[in-house]
Design a protein around this motif. Sequence first.
Motif, PDB file in Angstrom:
ATOM      1  N   ASN A   1      -7.007   2.513   7.465  1.00  0.00           N
ATOM      2  CA  ASN A   1      -5.942   2.215   6.341  1.00  0.00           C
ATOM      3  C   ASN A   1      -6.457   2.938   4.948  1.00  0.00           C
ATOM      4  OD1 ASN A   1      -3.813   0.877   7.540  1.00  0.00           O
ATOM      5  ND2 ASN A   1      -5.251  -1.012   7.794  1.00  0.00           N
ATOM      6  N   PHE A   6      -3.957   2.877   1.974  1.00  0.00           N
ATOM      7  CA  PHE A   6      -3.735   1.515   1.984  1.00  0.00           C
ATOM      8  C   PHE A   6      -4.805   0.488   2.168  1.00  0.00           C
ATOM      9  CE2 PHE A   6       0.065   3.682   3.493  1.00  0.00           C
ATOM     10  CZ  PHE A   6       0.981   3.033   2.776  1.00  0.00           C
ATOM     11  N   ALA A  11      -0.323  -4.066   3.920  1.00  0.00           N
ATOM     12  CA  ALA A  11       0.129  -3.548   2.647  1.00  0.00           C
ATOM     13  C   ALA A  11       1.037  -2.361   3.064  1.00  0.00           C
ATOM     14  CB  ALA A  11      -1.188  -3.213   1.815  1.00  0.00           C
ATOM     15  N   ARG A  12       1.079  -2.105   4.253  1.00  0.00           N
ATOM     16  CA  ARG A  12       1.871  -1.093   4.659  1.00  0.00           C
ATOM     17  C   ARG A  12       3.297  -1.325   4.998  1.00  0.00           C
ATOM     18  NH1 ARG A  12      -1.494   2.124   9.341  1.00  0.00           N
ATOM     19  NH2 ARG A  12       0.023   3.460   9.186  1.00  0.00           N
ATOM     20  N   ASN A  14       5.440  -2.918   2.741  1.00  0.00           N
ATOM     21  CA  ASN A  14       6.467  -2.390   2.049  1.00  0.00           C
ATOM     22  C   ASN A  14       5.489  -2.102   0.412  1.00  0.00           C
ATOM     23  OD1 ASN A  14       6.727  -5.181   0.171  1.00  0.00           O
ATOM     24  ND2 ASN A  14       7.763  -5.946   1.996  1.00  0.00           N
ATOM     25  N   ILE A  15       6.459  -1.740  -0.383  1.00  0.00           N
ATOM     26  CA  ILE A  15       5.651  -1.406  -1.709  1.00  0.00           C
ATOM     27  C   ILE A  15       5.066  -2.792  -2.468  1.00  0.00           C
ATOM     28  CG2 ILE A  15       7.662  -1.365  -3.173  1.00  0.00           C
ATOM     29  CD1 ILE A  15       6.261   1.053  -4.488  1.00  0.00           C
ATOM     30  N   GLU A  17       4.196  -5.626  -1.377  1.00  0.00           N
ATOM     31  CA  GLU A  17       3.025  -5.888  -0.503  1.00  0.00           C
ATOM     32  C   GLU A  17       1.842  -5.180  -0.773  1.00  0.00           C
ATOM     33  OE1 GLU A  17       2.785  -8.771   0.195  1.00  0.00           O
ATOM     34  OE2 GLU A  17       4.813  -9.294   0.499  1.00  0.00           O
ATOM     35  N   ASP A  18       2.086  -3.893  -0.882  1.00  0.00           N
ATOM     36  CA  ASP A  18       0.960  -2.899  -0.973  1.00  0.00           C
ATOM     37  C   ASP A  18       0.361  -3.138  -2.438  1.00  0.00           C
ATOM     38  OD1 ASP A  18      -0.591  -0.583  -0.957  1.00  0.00           O
ATOM     39  OD2 ASP A  18       1.147   0.752  -1.540  1.00  0.00           O
ATOM     40  N   GLU A  21      -1.463  -6.566  -2.200  1.00  0.00           N
ATOM     41  CA  GLU A  21      -2.513  -6.706  -1.583  1.00  0.00           C
ATOM     42  C   GLU A  21      -3.641  -5.861  -2.267  1.00  0.00           C
ATOM     43  OE1 GLU A  21      -3.718  -7.434   2.300  1.00  0.00           O
ATOM     44  OE2 GLU A  21      -2.509  -8.981   1.370  1.00  0.00           O
ATOM     45  N   LEU A  22      -3.465  -4.618  -3.000  1.00  0.00           N
ATOM     46  CA  LEU A  22      -4.384  -4.036  -3.832  1.00  0.00           C
ATOM     47  C   LEU A  22      -5.121  -5.180  -4.926  1.00  0.00           C
ATOM     48  CD1 LEU A  22      -5.820  -1.388  -4.639  1.00  0.00           C
ATOM     49  CD2 LEU A  22      -4.009  -1.096  -6.254  1.00  0.00           C
ATOM     50  N   LYS A  45      -3.462   4.502  -7.062  1.00  0.00           N
ATOM     51  CA  LYS A  45      -2.992   3.278  -7.028  1.00  0.00           C
ATOM     52  C   LYS A  45      -3.484   2.324  -8.209  1.00  0.00           C
ATOM     53  CE  LYS A  45      -0.637   3.203  -2.578  1.00  0.00           C
ATOM     54  NZ  LYS A  45      -0.738   2.490  -1.094  1.00  0.00           N
TER      55      LYS A  45
END
Length: 172
Positions: A1, A6, A11-12, A14-15, A17-18, A21-22, A45
Amino acid sequence: NERLGFISDYARTNIDEDIAELCAKVEIYPFKFNNFSDSKVLIQKARLAQKYTLIPPEFLEYLRLRNFFNNNYENKEQIFRDKEKTDSFLNQSKYFLKKYEDSIYKTEIIDLRGRLIEYESIRSNNDEFIKKAINEYKEGLKGEYKDKVFYCSILQHLIKCYELLDDKDSIR
């Protein structure tokens, strides 16, 4: 990932969640980002998240410092061998602490600095370094943000330093 930029499979999806998660991983598990700097997409990111204050503005600098420490000081012998790297870390971390006085990473950075100074005192058998380590650790106890792991680590190292000085009154 991570190679794809990601943090996780989730996280993959949708944006939103990305980003979530980060930011969550940075907040909850900052020490799990050892290979984070290998992914240019994740770095970009993180910079964006820093820009919009979703994560601490000093996170990437903190990560660089911590990775420098982890990559160069896997054991005490490495500290004793390379004074130039030790001095470099101490200078860079001093600048970091001055620049980000209220950083949530302050306690950890001071703990790492104190350990280097403490180990130097053991190597050189010089009480002055122990006293410097004690002062460093005491600074770590004064921060507004008290990280449960590194705050406890600082207390343990303080006890060890006082024991090296045979100062039983200060231990209490």
